[in-house]
Enzyme design. Structure first.
Site, PDB file in Angstrom:
ATOM      1  N   CYS A  12      16.946  27.600  -7.952  1.00  0.00           N
ATOM      2  CA  CYS A  12      15.682  27.396  -7.247  1.00  0.00           C
ATOM      3  C   CYS A  12      14.585  27.237  -8.295  1.00  0.00           C
ATOM      4  CB  CYS A  12      15.382  28.553  -6.297  1.00  0.00           C
ATOM      5  SG  CYS A  12      15.256  30.158  -7.119  1.00  0.00           S
ATOM      6  N   THR A  13      13.344  27.205  -7.881  1.00  0.00           N
ATOM      7  CA  THR A  13      12.249  26.897  -8.803  1.00  0.00           C
ATOM      8  C   THR A  13      12.133  27.907  -9.939  1.00  0.00           C
ATOM      9  OG1 THR A  13      11.044  25.920  -6.954  1.00  0.00           O
ATOM     10  CG2 THR A  13       9.794  26.363  -8.964  1.00  0.00           C
TER      11      THR A  13
END
Length: 267
Positions: A148-149
């Site tokens: 994810c980010t």
């Protein structure tokens, strides 16, 4: 100083923008109050640069969960998958037995994604458990790697999967941003830019700003090519939302656009 800080029982997350001296003071304050640099409670601090102010204001939001999932069994303090350093990530995802899953939302994956990753096409993170139930099987899918980010969503996703019978669950430590910061572009498995939740919209290798914007009507990220589409009108619409734009909504957007143009042109 501007940005957003999220505070929850499970920790702290957010992005702050400031001049270097102000940033040092804020980190010192957060360390004093919350221990963001203290060994037992240290946060992963990431630094990048912006050419203009990336947020309009500064806000602090208390939340029940840093990333809403509404699954009590997803508790990284009790169980969590194996953290994989960016330098080791390519070797892991090159393994043909590894299933690579993006835990971000659909509008984020349009900006960039790891080569070969599965995009669950989620509108919100709370859809992740249902997607896992329908698409993965702990008896068949022996190795699952997620990203994810910044590493928080996939950390929580790994906790959820471990609680539901998956044994070999991995996630990218520090998230995509750490990977883009540390891994040279010529060695990278990342395609495109990484969506970020501020006015930069997307950053690439070395965390350099990309050339993305966001449609003010539907909030979809727009590439330079998207902004050349006949349905794009700055502040009003894009090809994602033009067909569904009502007259009332269009009027409101045009009124807002006139307000902002007048406000900033007078400065």
């Amino acid at each position: 100083m501007c940005g957003t800080l999220l505070l929850a029982p499970e920790g702290i997350n957010g992005t702050i923008a400031a001049h270097p001296a102000e940033m040092d003071k804020m980190i010192e304050f957060l360390d004093e109050k919350l221990g963001v640099r203290t060994a037992e409670t240290a946060c992963e601090l990431k630094f990048s640069h912006a050419t203009k102010q990336p947020f309009n204001r500064f806000k602090v939001r208390p939340k029940k969960e840093l990333i809403t999932l509404r699954k009590p069994e997803a508790n990284p303090h009790e169980r969590v998958g194996t953290y994989v350093e960016p330098k080791d990530w390519n070797d892991l995802i090159n393994d043909p037995d590894v299933i690579l899953v993006d835990t971000r939302n659909d509008y984020e994956t349009k900006v960039g994604i790891f080569d070969g990753a599965i995009d669950p096409d989620m509108k919100i993170f709370t859809e992740f458990p249902e997607w896992v139930e329908k698409n993965l099987n702990p008896d068949k899918d022996k190795k699952v790697a997620m990203f994810c980010t910044g590493g928080i969503r996939c950390e929580k996703a790994s906790s959820y999967m471990l609680a539901h019978g998956f044994e070999n669950v991995y996630h990218l430590k520090g998230g995509i941003l750490q990977y883009l910061e540390e891994i040279p572009q010529e060695e990278s498995k990342w395609k495109g830019d990484c969506f970020v939740f501020d006015q930069r919209v997307g950053v690439g290798h070395g965390l350099k700003e990309g050339d993305w914007s966001v449609c003010h009507a539907c909030r979809e990220p727009l590439s330079p090519e998207d902004r050349q589409h006949e349905d794009f009108e700055d502040g009003i619409s894009c090809h994602h939302c033009k067909s569904g734009l009502t007259a009332e909504r269009e009027k409101a957007l045009r009124d807002r656009q006139r307000f902002y143009k007048g406000k900033y042109s007078s400065r």
